[in-house]
Design a protein around this motif. Structure first.
Motif, PDB file in Angstrom:
ATOM      1  N   SER A 276     -33.769 -24.361  17.189  1.00 26.35           N
ATOM      2  CA  SER A 276     -34.624 -23.329  16.024  1.00 26.35           C
ATOM      3  C   SER A 276     -35.243 -22.221  16.718  1.00 26.35           C
ATOM      4  CB  SER A 276     -36.403 -24.095  15.406  1.00 26.35           C
ATOM      5  OG  SER A 276     -35.500 -25.872  14.422  1.00 26.35           O
ATOM      6  N   ILE A 277     -35.924 -21.983  17.992  1.00 28.24           N
ATOM      7  CA  ILE A 277     -36.903 -21.000  18.526  1.00 28.24           C
ATOM      8  C   ILE A 277     -35.544 -19.863  19.031  1.00 28.24           C
ATOM      9  CG2 ILE A 277     -37.851 -19.967  20.478  1.00 28.24           C
ATOM     10  CD1 ILE A 277     -39.471 -22.666  20.582  1.00 28.24           C
ATOM     11  N   TRP A 278     -34.445 -20.612  19.640  1.00 28.52           N
ATOM     12  CA  TRP A 278     -33.243 -18.975  19.856  1.00 28.52           C
ATOM     13  C   TRP A 278     -33.273 -19.064  18.775  1.00 28.52           C
ATOM     14  CZ3 TRP A 278     -32.714 -17.373  24.270  1.00 28.52           C
ATOM     15  CH2 TRP A 278     -33.836 -17.529  25.151  1.00 28.52           C
ATOM     16  N   VAL A 279     -32.434 -19.661  17.261  1.00 30.67           N
ATOM     17  CA  VAL A 279     -31.842 -19.554  16.722  1.00 30.67           C
ATOM     18  C   VAL A 279     -32.572 -17.700  15.111  1.00 30.67           C
ATOM     19  CG1 VAL A 279     -31.094 -19.651  14.168  1.00 30.67           C
ATOM     20  CG2 VAL A 279     -29.832 -21.255  16.216  1.00 30.67           C
ATOM     21  N   THR A 280     -33.906 -18.524  15.654  1.00 25.17           N
ATOM     22  CA  THR A 280     -34.829 -17.697  15.047  1.00 25.17           C
ATOM     23  C   THR A 280     -35.465 -16.138  15.382  1.00 25.17           C
ATOM     24  OG1 THR A 280     -36.130 -19.334  14.145  1.00 25.17           O
ATOM     25  CG2 THR A 280     -37.515 -17.307  13.677  1.00 25.17           C
ATOM     26  N   THR A 281     -35.237 -16.654  17.116  1.00 27.20           N
ATOM     27  CA  THR A 281     -35.642 -15.379  17.331  1.00 27.20           C
ATOM     28  C   THR A 281     -34.851 -14.122  17.357  1.00 27.20           C
ATOM     29  OG1 THR A 281     -36.634 -16.165  19.475  1.00 27.20           O
ATOM     30  CG2 THR A 281     -36.193 -14.543  19.880  1.00 27.20           C
ATOM     31  N   LEU A 282     -33.241 -14.693  18.157  1.00 33.92           N
ATOM     32  CA  LEU A 282     -32.212 -14.255  17.689  1.00 33.92           C
ATOM     33  C   LEU A 282     -31.593 -13.410  16.100  1.00 33.92           C
ATOM     34  CD1 LEU A 282     -29.846 -16.036  20.382  1.00 33.92           C
ATOM     35  CD2 LEU A 282     -30.581 -14.010  20.764  1.00 33.92           C
ATOM     36  N   THR A 283     -32.111 -14.405  15.305  1.00 39.79           N
ATOM     37  CA  THR A 283     -32.029 -13.866  14.441  1.00 39.79           C
ATOM     38  C   THR A 283     -32.660 -12.611  13.590  1.00 39.79           C
ATOM     39  OG1 THR A 283     -31.619 -16.056  13.444  1.00 39.79           O
ATOM     40  CG2 THR A 283     -32.479 -14.266  11.693  1.00 39.79           C
ATOM     41  N   VAL A 284     -34.260 -12.675  13.810  1.00 45.66           N
ATOM     42  CA  VAL A 284     -35.341 -12.034  13.746  1.00 45.66           C
ATOM     43  C   VAL A 284     -35.060 -10.224  14.528  1.00 45.66           C
ATOM     44  CG1 VAL A 284     -38.004 -11.188  13.638  1.00 45.66           C
ATOM     45  CG2 VAL A 284     -36.687 -13.586  12.643  1.00 45.66           C
ATOM     46  N   PHE A 285     -34.238 -10.625  15.741  1.00 45.34           N
ATOM     47  CA  PHE A 285     -34.093  -9.262  16.929  1.00 45.34           C
ATOM     48  C   PHE A 285     -33.231  -8.462  16.709  1.00 45.34           C
ATOM     49  CE2 PHE A 285     -31.988  -8.081  20.218  1.00 45.34           C
ATOM     50  CZ  PHE A 285     -32.793  -6.588  21.024  1.00 45.34           C
ATOM     51  N   LEU A 286     -32.128  -8.903  15.710  1.00 42.59           N
ATOM     52  CA  LEU A 286     -31.040  -8.203  15.817  1.00 42.59           C
ATOM     53  C   LEU A 286     -31.131  -7.842  13.847  1.00 42.59           C
ATOM     54  CD1 LEU A 286     -28.116 -10.991  16.577  1.00 42.59           C
ATOM     55  CD2 LEU A 286     -28.767  -8.598  18.078  1.00 42.59           C
ATOM     56  N   ALA A 287     -31.959  -8.258  12.834  1.00 43.64           N
ATOM     57  CA  ALA A 287     -31.427  -8.035  12.007  1.00 43.64           C
ATOM     58  C   ALA A 287     -32.762  -6.676  11.932  1.00 43.64           C
ATOM     59  CB  ALA A 287     -32.581  -9.232  10.916  1.00 43.64           C
ATOM     60  N   MET A 288     -33.818  -7.264  12.809  1.00 44.50           N
ATOM     61  CA  MET A 288     -34.830  -5.245  13.197  1.00 44.50           C
ATOM     62  C   MET A 288     -33.789  -4.947  13.550  1.00 44.50           C
ATOM     63  SD  MET A 288     -37.223  -6.977  11.500  1.00 44.50           S
ATOM     64  CE  MET A 288     -38.217  -5.481  11.460  1.00 44.50           C
ATOM     65  N   ILE A 289     -32.936  -4.926  15.063  1.00 44.99           N
ATOM     66  CA  ILE A 289     -32.994  -3.870  15.083  1.00 44.99           C
ATOM     67  C   ILE A 289     -31.596  -2.667  14.267  1.00 44.99           C
ATOM     68  CG2 ILE A 289     -31.100  -3.008  16.566  1.00 44.99           C
ATOM     69  CD1 ILE A 289     -31.883  -4.561  19.301  1.00 44.99           C
ATOM     70  N   LEU A 290     -30.742  -4.373  13.140  1.00 42.26           N
ATOM     71  CA  LEU A 290     -29.423  -3.531  12.393  1.00 42.26           C
ATOM     72  C   LEU A 290     -29.915  -2.571  10.979  1.00 42.26           C
ATOM     73  CD1 LEU A 290     -27.053  -6.778  12.864  1.00 42.26           C
ATOM     74  CD2 LEU A 290     -26.842  -3.798  14.568  1.00 42.26           C
ATOM     75  N   GLY A 291     -31.630  -3.230  10.826  1.00 46.20           N
ATOM     76  CA  GLY A 291     -31.981  -2.851   9.412  1.00 46.20           C
ATOM     77  C   GLY A 291     -32.276  -1.765   9.590  1.00 46.20           C
ATOM     78  N   PHE A 292     -33.385  -1.766  10.900  1.00 42.04           N
ATOM     79  CA  PHE A 292     -34.384  -0.690  11.362  1.00 42.04           C
ATOM     80  C   PHE A 292     -33.074   0.528  11.073  1.00 42.04           C
ATOM     81  CE2 PHE A 292     -36.320   2.696  13.779  1.00 42.04           C
ATOM     82  CZ  PHE A 292     -37.428   2.922  13.393  1.00 42.04           C
ATOM     83  N   LEU A 293     -32.410   0.365  11.444  1.00 40.39           N
ATOM     84  CA  LEU A 293     -30.871   2.192  12.290  1.00 40.39           C
ATOM     85  C   LEU A 293     -30.204   2.186  10.138  1.00 40.39           C
ATOM     86  CD1 LEU A 293     -29.364   1.171  15.771  1.00 40.39           C
ATOM     87  CD2 LEU A 293     -31.064   2.173  14.798  1.00 40.39           C
ATOM     88  N   ALA A 294     -29.822   1.185  10.037  1.00 42.86           N
ATOM     89  CA  ALA A 294     -29.039   1.370   8.616  1.00 42.86           C
ATOM     90  C   ALA A 294     -30.185   1.598   7.628  1.00 42.86           C
ATOM     91  CB  ALA A 294     -28.456  -0.183   8.402  1.00 42.86           C
ATOM     92  N   SER A 295     -31.703   1.116   7.879  1.00 44.89           N
ATOM     93  CA  SER A 295     -32.530   2.263   6.695  1.00 44.89           C
ATOM     94  C   SER A 295     -32.495   3.352   6.807  1.00 44.89           C
ATOM     95  CB  SER A 295     -33.620   0.879   7.093  1.00 44.89           C
ATOM     96  OG  SER A 295     -33.873   1.011   7.681  1.00 44.89           O
ATOM     97  N   LEU A 296     -32.543   3.941   8.626  1.00 47.60           N
ATOM     98  CA  LEU A 296     -32.520   5.287   8.483  1.00 47.60           C
ATOM     99  C   LEU A 296     -31.294   6.089   8.125  1.00 47.60           C
ATOM    100  CD1 LEU A 296     -33.794   5.136  12.526  1.00 47.60           C
ATOM    101  CD2 LEU A 296     -35.437   5.879  10.440  1.00 47.60           C
ATOM    102  N   ALA A 297     -30.221   5.647   8.164  1.00 49.45           N
ATOM    103  CA  ALA A 297     -29.030   5.743   8.072  1.00 49.45           C
ATOM    104  C   ALA A 297     -29.338   6.828   6.300  1.00 49.45           C
ATOM    105  CB  ALA A 297     -27.824   5.200   8.208  1.00 49.45           C
ATOM    106  N   LEU A 298     -29.436   5.727   6.215  1.00 53.98           N
ATOM    107  CA  LEU A 298     -29.503   5.712   4.600  1.00 53.98           C
ATOM    108  C   LEU A 298     -30.512   6.857   3.297  1.00 53.98           C
ATOM    109  CD1 LEU A 298     -29.561   2.024   3.293  1.00 53.98           C
ATOM    110  CD2 LEU A 298     -27.228   3.874   3.257  1.00 53.98           C
TER     111      LEU A 298
END
Length: 310
Positions: free
Chosen positions: A106-128
């Motif tokens: 659970s720790i690994w899945v949650t950490t990787l999910t939040v980390f990737l979601a924040m990076i990709l989501g942040f870059l996508a929100s900046l582009a939009l």
């Protein structure tokens, strides 16, 4: 004639000056105070109804099964009933799936999910928000459409994709599935925060000598930090507590996450160990509570970001 002279003449003629309008108290009348008390009681009642299930879970985790199944209700773990056996059973019981591997999964899945979601989501929100490109509005509309789709509608397709990639019962496979569900929400939420920071702030910093990247990291990014924390907390809760997709992707005992591991306490051929189950539920909820206590200040600032204009 001045006001002082007028009052002097009226006093000499025996004329009483007319009283001015009565001053109203800034705190309001009795009706307002009664309303405040009523709304306060309503707030306390709502809090009690929300907090009682959590308290009952923790209270039950410290009671033996005889007291849990007994006729007398124990609202408090008295000294003669208090026990830590449930927590010891959760960690050391070998008759069901182990707690420690499920916790690390659970720790690994949650950490990787939040980390990737924040990076990709942040870059996508900046582009939009900061750039104009063809298909921008269509992409935003697709994000809304994806959020409207229920997760149950994609079970078969997600399972077949992960199976064809040979990623069943792997952390990476579950992270990809979670990322597909968390990312649209992250992009849409962060887009609102980025849109609330005027682009003129970066332009002013660039006039003062900053590069475009320097203006972003020194001016814009600190203003977006509360929004990033608030969005990250929601993504963490969604990934940490998800059950259905993990049940489909992680079928082996050694690959279970904590929500799936809790399911092992209910067996068809034996009675449910409610004390151990409540102890396990408390341990599952504890990391999220601790994380929220550390970031609650920034999360509150992120939730109210943009509420005050000027």
């Amino acid at each position: 004639m001045s006001a002082v002279e007028s009052r002097t003449v009226q006093a000499g003629l025996g004329i009483r000056p007319q009283a001015g309008p009565a001053r109203t108290s800034g705190r309001g009348g009795p009706a307002r105070r009664v309303g405040d008390v009523v709304w306060g009681l309503v707030a306390v009642a709502v809090f009690a109804m929300s907090a009682f299930p959590v308290y009952w879970m923790i209270n039950t985790s410290f009671l033996p099964n005889s007291a849990i199944r007994g006729e007398d209700i124990a609202f408090f773990p008295t000294p003669d009933l208090f026990t830590m056996r449930n927590y010891v059973s959760v960690i050391t019981d070998e008759s069901r799936a182990a707690f420690t591997p499920a916790m690390w999964n659970s720790i690994w899945v949650t950490t990787l999910t939040v980390f990737l979601a924040m990076i990709l989501g942040f870059l996508a929100s900046l582009a939009l928000t900061r750039f104009k490109f063809k298909g921008r509005r269509t992409f935003i509309l697709l994000i809304l459409v994806v959020q409207m789709l229920p997760g149950e509608a994609m079970f078969i397709s997600l399972f077949r994709i992960i199976d064809s990639w040979h990623m069943l019962n792997t952390v990476i496979g579950l992270v990809l599935v979670y990322l597909a569900g968390v990312l649209p929400f992250t992009i849409w939420t962060l887009r609102g925060f980025v849109n609330g920071v005027p682009a003129e702030l970066e332009e002013a910093a660039m006039i003062d000598g900053c590069t475009k990247a320097g203006a972003f990291w020194r001016v814009t990014f600190p203003l977006l930090a509360p929004g990033l924390v608030a969005t990250g907390v929601f993504a963490l809760i969604q990934a940490w507590n998800e059950f259905i997709l993990a049940l489909i992707i992680m079928s082996r005992p050694e690959s279970m996450t904590l929500p799936i591991w809790l399911r092992t306490f209910q067996q068809a051929n034996e009675a449910t160990n409610w004390g151990a189950m409540m102890a396990g539920s408390t341990l599952v909820a504890l990391p999220v509570v601790i994380f929220f206590l550390f970031v609650q200040g920034r999360m509150t600032g992120g939730l109210v970001s943009g509420a005050v204009k000027g």
